[in-house]
Write a protein that holds these residues in place. Structure first.
Motif, PDB file in Angstrom:
ATOM      1  N   ALA A 280       0.835  -1.208   0.000  1.00 12.48           N
ATOM      2  CA  ALA A 280       0.000   0.000   0.000  1.00 12.48           C
ATOM      3  C   ALA A 280       0.865   1.252   0.000  1.00 12.48           C
ATOM      4  O   ALA A 280       0.558   2.238  -0.701  1.00 12.48           O
ATOM      5  CB  ALA A 280      -0.920  -0.013   1.209  1.00 12.48           C
ATOM      6  N   GLN A 283       1.987   1.997  -3.337  1.00 15.56           N
ATOM      7  CA  GLN A 283       0.874   2.125  -4.285  1.00 15.56           C
ATOM      8  C   GLN A 283       0.851   0.956  -5.275  1.00 15.56           C
ATOM      9  O   GLN A 283       0.539   1.122  -6.448  1.00 15.56           O
ATOM     10  CB  GLN A 283       0.935   3.469  -5.012  1.00 15.56           C
ATOM     11  CG  GLN A 283       0.776   4.667  -4.078  1.00 15.56           C
ATOM     12  CD  GLN A 283       0.737   5.981  -4.824  1.00 15.56           C
ATOM     13  OE1 GLN A 283       1.335   6.138  -5.889  1.00 15.56           O
ATOM     14  NE2 GLN A 283       0.019   6.947  -4.266  1.00 15.56           N
ATOM     15  N   GLN A 284       1.167  -0.221  -4.757  1.00 15.15           N
ATOM     16  CA  GLN A 284       1.086  -1.452  -5.540  1.00 15.15           C
ATOM     17  C   GLN A 284      -0.198  -2.180  -5.107  1.00 15.15           C
ATOM     18  O   GLN A 284      -0.320  -2.577  -3.951  1.00 15.15           O
ATOM     19  CB  GLN A 284       2.324  -2.323  -5.322  1.00 15.15           C
ATOM     20  CG  GLN A 284       3.604  -1.664  -5.837  1.00 15.15           C
ATOM     21  CD  GLN A 284       4.825  -2.564  -5.699  1.00 15.15           C
ATOM     22  OE1 GLN A 284       4.724  -3.697  -5.239  1.00 15.15           O
ATOM     23  NE2 GLN A 284       5.981  -2.061  -6.097  1.00 15.15           N
TER      24      GLN A 284
END
Length: 305
Positions: A280, A283-284
């Motif tokens: 998170a 931003q995966q």
């Protein structure tokens, strides 16, 4: 102990087929004998049934040495070989009555036993046909019926579901499971689903040696003993950070955007939380995350390749 194998070795000239193998099977147990072609499965079964002599070692059926008491042994075992030997010119009923007479079942009881097995093995619709007119699947059923005709204590089945369609396979599996409640059953197979569906325990042979002997439920732990976490990302991201997390033993790519992460024992929940939080922060996007079990196919390949 229904079946006991001690230090059995078998050589064919200079070829070593079995190399000092040991295992035993209790009454009420269904043992799967697994291995690649040429591993020694059929040789082991032929030694247990007295069709082959071991080069050294000892095999016992119901406490009797298979070499010293060959005739007594044959009254205690039912055997379905890999290549099912039948008389194609005989009718189904005629053949089963014939095999019953060989086992000295009194004629008064033999007829009822033949009819019972015809129904039990699903041969009712084919009972008036000659064996040579039957499909391969039905011939396999006849072979299984002859193995059971004398109500043996030990059942030895070499590839028992060969040539059967999916419905027939389920029926024969159920028959073996029911039979296994009161008998000792040893079966060889290449079908891993069959092992999961039928067997309590599996012995895996490779190049004449036993490489695994465990309850089927525990076989998956024989590779590493660690659980594997399957993670699917929205797309293929840089995942090198996964290898640096505490609790992670190894990372490998699966299909598409999947990554398989091997986690050390007793660190599952904590490591899953770390992976989710770290992904998170980068931003995966994770779309799926689940623990997977090692399949029997993976265990088999790992132990026999």
């Amino acid at each position: 102990m229904s079946v006991k194998v001690e230090q059995i070795t078998k050589t064919y000239g200079s070829q070593l087929a079995l190399d000092s193998i040991n295992f035993s099977v209790e009454k009420g147990e269904i043992l799967g004998l697994l291995g690649p072609n040429g591993a020694g499965k059929s040789t082991t079964m032929k030694i247990l049934t007295g069709y082959l002599l071991a080069s050294s070692g000892k095999a016992e059926i119901c406490g009797l040495d298979v070499v010293k008491y060959p005739l007594e042994i044959k009254t205690k075992i039912g055997y379905l070989p890999e290549h099912n030997p039948l008389y194609p010119d005989m009718f189904v009923r005629e053949f089963l009555d014939f095999t019953g007479s060989i086992h000295k079942i009194p004629s008064a009881k033999r007829k009822a036993r033949v009819e019972e097995l015809i129904e039990l093995t699903g041969l009712t619709a084919e009972r008036r046909k000659k064996i040579g007119q039957l499909s391969k699947g039905y011939r396999q059923r006849v072979g299984l019926a002859q193995a059971l005709i004398h109500d043996p204590e030990v059942l030895i089945l070499d590839e028992p579901t060969t040539g059967l369609d999916p419905n027939q396979i389920i029926e024969i599996r159920n028959l073996i499971l029911e039979t296994g409640k009161s008998k000792t059953v040893i079966l060889s197979t290449h079908i891993m689903q069959e092992v999961s569906a039928i067997c309590n325990r599996a012995v895996i042979i490779n190049r004449g040696k036993i490489v695994a002997d465990k309850p089927v439920a525990e076989l998956g732990a024989s590779l590493s003993g660690n659980p594997v976490l399957r993670i699917k990302f929205m797309q293929r991201y840089d995942s090198s950070w996964l290898k640096k997390l505490n609790g992670v033993d190894s990372v490998r790519f699966g299909k598409e955007n999947e990554i398989l992460v091997e986690i050390r024992k007793n660190s599952g929940e904590e490591t899953r939380a770390k992976i989710f939080t770290e992904a998170a922060s980068r931003q995966q996007i994770i779309t799926e995350m689940e623990m997977t079990e090692t399949s029997l196919e993976q265990v088999f390949q790992s132990l026999t390749k």
